[in-house]
Scaffold this motif. Sequence first.
Motif, mmCIF file in Angstrom:
data_model
loop_
_atom_site.group_PDB
_atom_site.id
_atom_site.type_symbol
_atom_site.label_atom_id
_atom_site.label_comp_id
_atom_site.label_asym_id
_atom_site.label_seq_id
_atom_site.Cartn_x
_atom_site.Cartn_y
_atom_site.Cartn_z
ATOM 1 N N TYR A 185 -15.872 -34.676 -87.707
ATOM 2 C CA TYR A 185 -17.224 -34.105 -87.649
ATOM 3 C C TYR A 185 -18.140 -34.553 -88.787
ATOM 4 C CZ TYR A 185 -14.787 -30.987 -84.428
ATOM 5 O OH TYR A 185 -14.030 -30.481 -83.395
ATOM 6 N N GLY A 186 -17.570 -35.192 -89.808
ATOM 7 C CA GLY A 186 -18.369 -35.634 -90.937
ATOM 8 C C GLY A 186 -18.232 -34.716 -92.139
ATOM 9 N N HIS A 187 -18.572 -35.239 -93.313
ATOM 10 C CA HIS A 187 -18.370 -34.493 -94.558
ATOM 11 C C HIS A 187 -19.311 -33.300 -94.689
ATOM 12 C CE1 HIS A 187 -15.332 -36.995 -96.530
ATOM 13 N NE2 HIS A 187 -15.917 -38.016 -95.924
ATOM 14 N N SER A 188 -20.456 -33.338 -94.028
ATOM 15 C CA SER A 188 -21.356 -32.184 -94.107
ATOM 16 C C SER A 188 -20.720 -30.967 -93.446
ATOM 17 C CB SER A 188 -22.700 -32.495 -93.446
ATOM 18 O OG SER A 188 -22.539 -32.760 -92.060
ATOM 19 N N ILE A 189 -19.981 -31.185 -92.333
ATOM 20 C CA ILE A 189 -19.258 -30.085 -91.698
ATOM 21 C C ILE A 189 -18.096 -29.656 -92.591
ATOM 22 C CG2 ILE A 189 -17.853 -29.386 -89.709
ATOM 23 C CD1 ILE A 189 -20.817 -29.561 -89.119
ATOM 24 N N GLY A 190 -17.433 -30.632 -93.218
ATOM 25 C CA GLY A 190 -16.366 -30.299 -94.164
ATOM 26 C C GLY A 190 -16.870 -29.427 -95.295
ATOM 27 N N ASP A 191 -18.067 -29.753 -95.803
ATOM 28 C CA ASP A 191 -18.674 -28.925 -96.854
ATOM 29 C C ASP A 191 -18.957 -27.517 -96.337
ATOM 30 O OD1 ASP A 191 -18.577 -31.114 -98.491
ATOM 31 O OD2 ASP A 191 -20.731 -31.537 -98.437
ATOM 32 N N SER A 192 -19.407 -27.421 -95.093
ATOM 33 C CA SER A 192 -19.683 -26.108 -94.505
ATOM 34 C C SER A 192 -18.409 -25.288 -94.361
ATOM 35 C CB SER A 192 -20.349 -26.277 -93.133
ATOM 36 O OG SER A 192 -21.615 -26.884 -93.249
#
Length: 294
Positions: A185-192
């Motif tokens: 899903y990408g690192h922005s989702i990982g951050d979320s």
Amino acid sequence: MKIDFSKSKILIVDDNPANIDILLELLSTFDVRAVLDGTSALEAVQQELPDLVLLDITMPGMDGFEVCRRLKEDPKTKDIPVIFLSASSDSNSIIKGFDLGGVDYVTKPYLAKEIVARVQTHLKLRMTMRVLDRLANVDELSGISNRRRFFADTSKLFEEMKRSNTSLILFIIDIDNFKTVNDTYGHSIGDSVVKAFVSTVKKNIPSYNCFARLGGDEFVLTMTSISQDQARDQMERLRSNIEQIRIVQNQDIRFTISIGMSRLEPSDRDLDELLARADINLYQAKKMRNALVG
């Protein structure tokens, strides 16, 4: 860089109301409180921590030196900068003030530009130290303690709990399949995911002592003065609540956690032994996923 000092809290301590009036006028752009004696000063800092204390030396009862000594003895107030105020420029008094932890020494009568400049200088230093402390001890993404802060604080806690024979429960928590979440899903989702996890811990675990991020998907949490069953129940509720979270509305992006638990044993020589047992239990939990072992 221009700094807004209007919200900087300053406490003036002086037994002479006329001196206080002068300082209030000179420092009118700051958030200033004033008290007339040392006892009131110590009470005032406990009610609301100031960013700076302007402290008269010569006062009846408790003098400024004693007030400063007590402030520096208290972990809660020891980092508050203290500027001594005095009508005397005696070198022994100046040296004593610095020895007790004062950051500056201003003599009366006050020069308006000088005292404002000194106050601003020490407030800037205070702000800089706070920024540096945050950079050194706080995980930028999650806003909780980082690995360095965890080991510094919990090593002391370990010794204290061992001496007092008080319970210390430690959990290592791992976000399951975190790399897959980032890759898919990408690192922005990982951050979320990280932020949602941290927020859920804060809402659901009221009794934690320390909560820190050790690495990308690995966290550690400690509880003290609590039974093993009570601690386990809290973490089981957390685990259950985590699996109900949806990271993105209208999308079925969810995550789970695995938890390894250990408790302080009389035979433990250091924090590493407590961590090692929790890590072994975490390894077993991750084999099952979405589980608590310990």
